[in-house]
Scaffold this motif. Structure first.
Motif, PDB file in Angstrom:
ATOM      1  N   ALA A   1      52.008 -15.304 -80.547  1.00  0.00           N
ATOM      2  CA  ALA A   1      50.685 -15.455 -80.818  1.00  0.00           C
ATOM      3  C   ALA A   1      49.947 -16.745 -80.678  1.00  0.00           C
ATOM      4  CB  ALA A   1      50.793 -15.109 -82.388  1.00  0.00           C
ATOM      5  N   GLN A   2      50.899 -17.834 -81.001  1.00  0.00           N
ATOM      6  CA  GLN A   2      50.310 -19.036 -80.704  1.00  0.00           C
ATOM      7  C   GLN A   2      50.172 -19.457 -79.336  1.00  0.00           C
ATOM      8  OE1 GLN A   2      52.667 -22.164 -82.717  1.00  0.00           O
ATOM      9  NE2 GLN A   2      52.084 -21.469 -84.688  1.00  0.00           N
ATOM     10  N   ALA A   3      50.969 -18.855 -78.447  1.00  0.00           N
ATOM     11  CA  ALA A   3      50.985 -19.020 -77.043  1.00  0.00           C
ATOM     12  C   ALA A   3      49.647 -18.431 -76.367  1.00  0.00           C
ATOM     13  CB  ALA A   3      52.266 -18.501 -76.147  1.00  0.00           C
ATOM     14  N   LYS A   4      49.433 -17.102 -76.995  1.00  0.00           N
ATOM     15  CA  LYS A   4      48.186 -16.446 -76.553  1.00  0.00           C
ATOM     16  C   LYS A   4      46.735 -17.126 -76.974  1.00  0.00           C
ATOM     17  CE  LYS A   4      50.080 -11.590 -76.737  1.00  0.00           C
ATOM     18  NZ  LYS A   4      49.873 -10.250 -77.402  1.00  0.00           N
ATOM     19  N   ALA A   5      47.068 -17.759 -78.050  1.00  0.00           N
ATOM     20  CA  ALA A   5      45.895 -18.334 -78.591  1.00  0.00           C
ATOM     21  C   ALA A   5      45.683 -19.663 -78.060  1.00  0.00           C
ATOM     22  CB  ALA A   5      45.980 -18.780 -79.934  1.00  0.00           C
ATOM     23  N   ASN A   6      46.381 -20.470 -77.482  1.00  0.00           N
ATOM     24  CA  ASN A   6      46.550 -21.524 -76.731  1.00  0.00           C
ATOM     25  C   ASN A   6      46.065 -21.368 -75.318  1.00  0.00           C
ATOM     26  OD1 ASN A   6      47.542 -23.252 -78.797  1.00  0.00           O
ATOM     27  ND2 ASN A   6      49.472 -22.988 -78.301  1.00  0.00           N
ATOM     28  N   ALA A   7      46.469 -20.144 -74.810  1.00  0.00           N
ATOM     29  CA  ALA A   7      46.020 -19.764 -73.354  1.00  0.00           C
ATOM     30  C   ALA A   7      44.504 -19.574 -73.312  1.00  0.00           C
ATOM     31  CB  ALA A   7      46.837 -18.635 -72.813  1.00  0.00           C
ATOM     32  N   ASP A   8      44.317 -18.634 -74.105  1.00  0.00           N
ATOM     33  CA  ASP A   8      42.883 -18.428 -74.428  1.00  0.00           C
ATOM     34  C   ASP A   8      42.001 -19.731 -74.358  1.00  0.00           C
ATOM     35  OD1 ASP A   8      43.472 -15.728 -74.058  1.00  0.00           O
ATOM     36  OD2 ASP A   8      42.836 -15.608 -76.169  1.00  0.00           O
ATOM     37  N   THR A   9      42.364 -20.344 -75.257  1.00  0.00           N
ATOM     38  CA  THR A   9      41.667 -21.878 -75.322  1.00  0.00           C
ATOM     39  C   THR A   9      41.506 -22.719 -74.213  1.00  0.00           C
ATOM     40  OG1 THR A   9      42.214 -21.933 -77.701  1.00  0.00           O
ATOM     41  CG2 THR A   9      41.513 -24.047 -77.124  1.00  0.00           C
ATOM     42  N   HIS A  10      42.730 -22.819 -73.582  1.00  0.00           N
ATOM     43  CA  HIS A  10      42.634 -23.799 -72.370  1.00  0.00           C
ATOM     44  C   HIS A  10      42.002 -22.956 -71.384  1.00  0.00           C
ATOM     45  CE1 HIS A  10      45.203 -26.878 -74.008  1.00  0.00           C
ATOM     46  NE2 HIS A  10      45.990 -26.071 -74.475  1.00  0.00           N
ATOM     47  N   PHE A  11      42.028 -21.880 -70.966  1.00  0.00           N
ATOM     48  CA  PHE A  11      41.430 -21.112 -70.134  1.00  0.00           C
ATOM     49  C   PHE A  11      39.776 -21.232 -70.588  1.00  0.00           C
ATOM     50  CE2 PHE A  11      45.078 -18.331 -69.023  1.00  0.00           C
ATOM     51  CZ  PHE A  11      45.475 -18.957 -68.198  1.00  0.00           C
ATOM     52  N   PHE A  12      39.218 -21.202 -71.740  1.00  0.00           N
ATOM     53  CA  PHE A  12      37.990 -21.431 -71.922  1.00  0.00           C
ATOM     54  C   PHE A  12      37.404 -22.761 -71.557  1.00  0.00           C
ATOM     55  CE2 PHE A  12      35.564 -23.609 -75.563  1.00  0.00           C
ATOM     56  CZ  PHE A  12      34.390 -22.877 -75.162  1.00  0.00           C
ATOM     57  N   VAL A  13      38.237 -23.805 -71.982  1.00  0.00           N
ATOM     58  CA  VAL A  13      37.844 -25.143 -71.618  1.00  0.00           C
ATOM     59  C   VAL A  13      37.780 -25.387 -70.103  1.00  0.00           C
ATOM     60  CG1 VAL A  13      38.708 -27.645 -71.724  1.00  0.00           C
ATOM     61  CG2 VAL A  13      39.012 -25.970 -73.833  1.00  0.00           C
ATOM     62  N   ALA A  14      38.698 -24.754 -69.402  1.00  0.00           N
ATOM     63  CA  ALA A  14      38.648 -24.778 -68.009  1.00  0.00           C
ATOM     64  C   ALA A  14      37.634 -24.482 -67.310  1.00  0.00           C
ATOM     65  CB  ALA A  14      40.063 -24.083 -67.184  1.00  0.00           C
ATOM     66  N   LEU A  15      37.131 -23.079 -67.602  1.00  0.00           N
ATOM     67  CA  LEU A  15      35.882 -22.665 -67.375  1.00  0.00           C
ATOM     68  C   LEU A  15      34.760 -23.473 -67.855  1.00  0.00           C
ATOM     69  CD1 LEU A  15      34.254 -20.127 -65.991  1.00  0.00           C
ATOM     70  CD2 LEU A  15      34.212 -19.027 -68.223  1.00  0.00           C
ATOM     71  N   ALA A  16      34.714 -23.939 -68.714  1.00  0.00           N
ATOM     72  CA  ALA A  16      33.538 -24.669 -69.272  1.00  0.00           C
ATOM     73  C   ALA A  16      33.427 -26.209 -68.131  1.00  0.00           C
ATOM     74  CB  ALA A  16      33.782 -25.441 -70.784  1.00  0.00           C
ATOM     75  N   TYR A  17      34.597 -26.762 -67.843  1.00  0.00           N
ATOM     76  CA  TYR A  17      34.684 -27.951 -67.182  1.00  0.00           C
ATOM     77  C   TYR A  17      34.753 -27.719 -65.736  1.00  0.00           C
ATOM     78  CZ  TYR A  17      35.179 -31.068 -71.056  1.00  0.00           C
ATOM     79  OH  TYR A  17      34.851 -31.649 -72.356  1.00  0.00           O
ATOM     80  N   SER A  18      34.774 -26.502 -65.257  1.00  0.00           N
ATOM     81  CA  SER A  18      34.627 -26.193 -63.879  1.00  0.00           C
ATOM     82  C   SER A  18      33.127 -25.919 -63.542  1.00  0.00           C
ATOM     83  CB  SER A  18      35.556 -25.011 -63.429  1.00  0.00           C
ATOM     84  OG  SER A  18      35.089 -23.673 -64.140  1.00  0.00           O
ATOM     85  N   LEU A  19      32.391 -25.653 -64.420  1.00  0.00           N
ATOM     86  CA  LEU A  19      30.814 -25.170 -63.885  1.00  0.00           C
ATOM     87  C   LEU A  19      30.124 -26.426 -63.946  1.00  0.00           C
ATOM     88  CD1 LEU A  19      30.727 -22.022 -66.180  1.00  0.00           C
ATOM     89  CD2 LEU A  19      30.827 -22.291 -63.850  1.00  0.00           C
ATOM     90  N   PRO A  20      30.230 -27.574 -64.366  1.00  0.00           N
ATOM     91  CA  PRO A  20      29.269 -28.395 -64.399  1.00  0.00           C
ATOM     92  C   PRO A  20      28.784 -28.815 -62.871  1.00  0.00           C
ATOM     93  CG  PRO A  20      30.636 -29.253 -65.981  1.00  0.00           C
ATOM     94  CD  PRO A  20      31.201 -27.927 -65.404  1.00  0.00           C
ATOM     95  N   PHE A  21      30.090 -28.709 -61.949  1.00  0.00           N
ATOM     96  CA  PHE A  21      29.594 -28.838 -60.440  1.00  0.00           C
ATOM     97  C   PHE A  21      28.813 -27.928 -59.711  1.00  0.00           C
ATOM     98  CE2 PHE A  21      30.904 -28.513 -55.908  1.00  0.00           C
ATOM     99  CZ  PHE A  21      31.025 -29.832 -55.613  1.00  0.00           C
ATOM    100  N   VAL A  22      28.727 -26.694 -60.467  1.00  0.00           N
ATOM    101  CA  VAL A  22      27.862 -25.459 -59.902  1.00  0.00           C
ATOM    102  C   VAL A  22      26.565 -25.934 -60.690  1.00  0.00           C
ATOM    103  CG1 VAL A  22      27.198 -23.137 -60.130  1.00  0.00           C
ATOM    104  CG2 VAL A  22      29.674 -24.002 -59.728  1.00  0.00           C
ATOM    105  N   GLY A  23      26.539 -26.233 -62.079  1.00  0.00           N
ATOM    106  CA  GLY A  23      25.280 -26.537 -62.580  1.00  0.00           C
ATOM    107  C   GLY A  23      24.330 -27.620 -61.901  1.00  0.00           C
TER     108      GLY A  23
END
Length: 495
Positions: free
Chosen positions: A62-84
């Protein structure tokens, strides 16, 4: 001073642009919304979706799933400034993309508050927030600089000081308040309040619309990092003896810009090692929070005693960061320089990586105590925050400085965007590790309890040792120093 001189001084005194309060107010509210939501995200995902019955047998997955979701969310948020940044510079301008994407941001927060019982819709809300936060990230700070001209450039550093103060103020307040709201009033209020703050941020920004200096989009610039790199790659066969691969691009692109791209790749070599830092730093907002939830969080200061919530412990990071920045800049660096231990950027980065590994060693030791049934004091995790915050000053701030000083003027925005992509890639690595664990992959049996943290201690240590071996061999070109030396030469020739 005569009356005429006083009047003259008064007339030439720099004034802050009237748009600045709207930009700073917008940033403070937006950062409150982002960090407030993040402060409870991983605990909420575990408790609401992945282990609502608190079954010990499900804890690791359960913790691994939550951590994975959180880190993928952050990865998406920090990959988009280049596009923006590209969209703003080429097509829309900064104002339009900040306003329009902020509305998407608000909708994402609304999804979190409304769909706290629906994982698919909640995840959709996270994607919208990542698009919002990432889409505007590269535009907001640049929009500050756009408001100034030659008459008030001297105030720019002060304004950026207030700008970054607003970021940390929003972070500190939200990470104290929102975990308490979650504990006392539930998820809807805890996610709803950051949504209200994001809506307020949008309203504040819109309210200043008639005051902003708006730099129009410049159209597609083909002399940039992406186009030059792709041209060189697809025409590699035309490379002549003695040329670098990128020199091929000089046949079609501005040679000066090609040299700038070469500088970018030299800096990327350094950024590669910072990847280890970003693979672990965001864990203090996710994995460390879950660990804090199992610790003795009673704080006894003698004159008062209280119990912290798990999500509130992460507040120590921005607090220590604000304390350490002036200490390092005005005391530690000058003291070491006087002792003959020159604090070059590469040395700072190397020691920062060492401290990063040390902070995780403390966390791993704490987890080993927990694994054996102990209930260690939260003060041990606060110690880890002290070490990690010092590492952040040495790695993150130094990395941004290195990117600025070692890239030409035309490539500085590109370097900032690539730095954010490194943050995204680091989170992507950590997310992939947690995804493997949650899917009962080969890492699961090796990453139980403290072994999880010891894995990342080893991960960062390998990068640290490699950096210490390779960094003396890295080619450096400081454009700021070179420009100053060039100016001195020019001035000497004019004597």
């Amino acid at each position: 001073m005569s009356a005429e001189t006083a009047v003259s001084v008064q007339k030439t005194k720099s004034k802050y642009p009237r748009s600045i309060p709207f930009i700073i107010g917008n940033e403070a509210a937006e950062r409150f919304s982002f960090y407030g939501m993040r402060s409870i995200l991983v605990i909420f995902l575990v408790n609401q979706f992945y282990n609502p019955t608190h079954n010990p047998a499900l804890t690791t997955v359960a913790q691994a799933k939550a951590n994975a979701d959180t880190h993928f969310f952050v990865a998406l948020a920090y990959s988009l400034p280049f596009v923006g940044g590209l969209v703003a510079d080429w097509f829309t301008g900064k104002y339009r993309i900040i306003l329009n994407i902020s509305i998407v941001y608000c909708i994402g927060h609304l999804f979190l508050a409304l769909f706290d019982n629906n994982l698919d819709m909640f995840t959709a809300g996270l994607v919208l927030i990542a698009i919002g936060a990432g889409g505007i990230k590269s535009c907001v700070s640049a929009n500050v600089g756009d408001q100034f001209d030659a008459s008030n450039q001297d105030l720019l550093s002060k304004v950026y000081g207030w700008f970054y103060f607003s970021i940390n103020a929003g972070s500190v307040i939200s990470t104290i308040l929102i975990p308490w709201v979650y504990e006392a009033y539930g998820a809807k209020w805890a996610f709803g309040i950051p949504g209200v703050l994001m809506a307020l941020a949008t309203i504040i920004f819109f309210s200043g619309r008639k005051l902003y200096v708006r730099v129009p989009p410049a159209g597609v610039n083909k002399d940039n990092f992406v186009f030059i790199s792709l041209y060189a790659l697809f025409h590699a066969g035309q490379k002549q003896k003695g040329q670098s691969l990128l020199d091929v691009a000089k046949a079609k692109h501005d040679p000066e810009k090609v040299e700038g791209v070469k500088a970018v790749y030299r800096v990327i070599m350094v950024f590669f090692f910072a990847l280890a830092f970003w693979a672990v730093w965001d864990q203090n907002l996710s994995e460390w929070v879950l660990q804090a939830d199992t610790m003795n969080r009673e704080i006894n200061l003698g004159f008062t005693k209280f119990t912290m919530l798990a999500g509130q412990v992460q507040t120590f990071n921005p607090v220590f960061l604000l304390i350490f920045i002036p200490i390092f800049n005005y005391w530690i660096y000058p003291a070491l320089d006087k002792m003959g231990l020159k604090t070059t950027p590469l040395r700072r980065l190397g020691f920062g990586l060492f401290l990063t590994a040390l902070s995780f060693a403390i966390i791993a030791w704490i987890q080993s105590l927990i694994d054996h049934g102990a209930h260690p004091s939260i003060w041990w995790q606060i110690l880890a925050y002290v070490v990690l915050s010092a590492a952040e000053v040495l790695v993150s701030i130094t990395g941004l400085e290195y990117a600025y000083t070692h890239s030409p003027k035309s490539m500085k925005s590109t370097m900032t965007a690539i730095w954010l992509l490194v943050v995204a890639l680091g989170n992507l690595i950590t997310g992939a590790v947690n995804k493997n664990i949650s899917n009962h992959g080969f890492l699961e049996k090796y990453m139980i309890g403290a072994n999880y943290y010891w894995f990342f201690v080893g991960f960062v240590s390998i990068f640290t040792v490699a950096f210490m071996i390779i960094s003396p061999r890295l080619k450096e070109h400081n454009y700021i120093t070179a420009a100053e030396e060039g100016k001195i030469v020019a001035d000497t020739n004019n004597l």
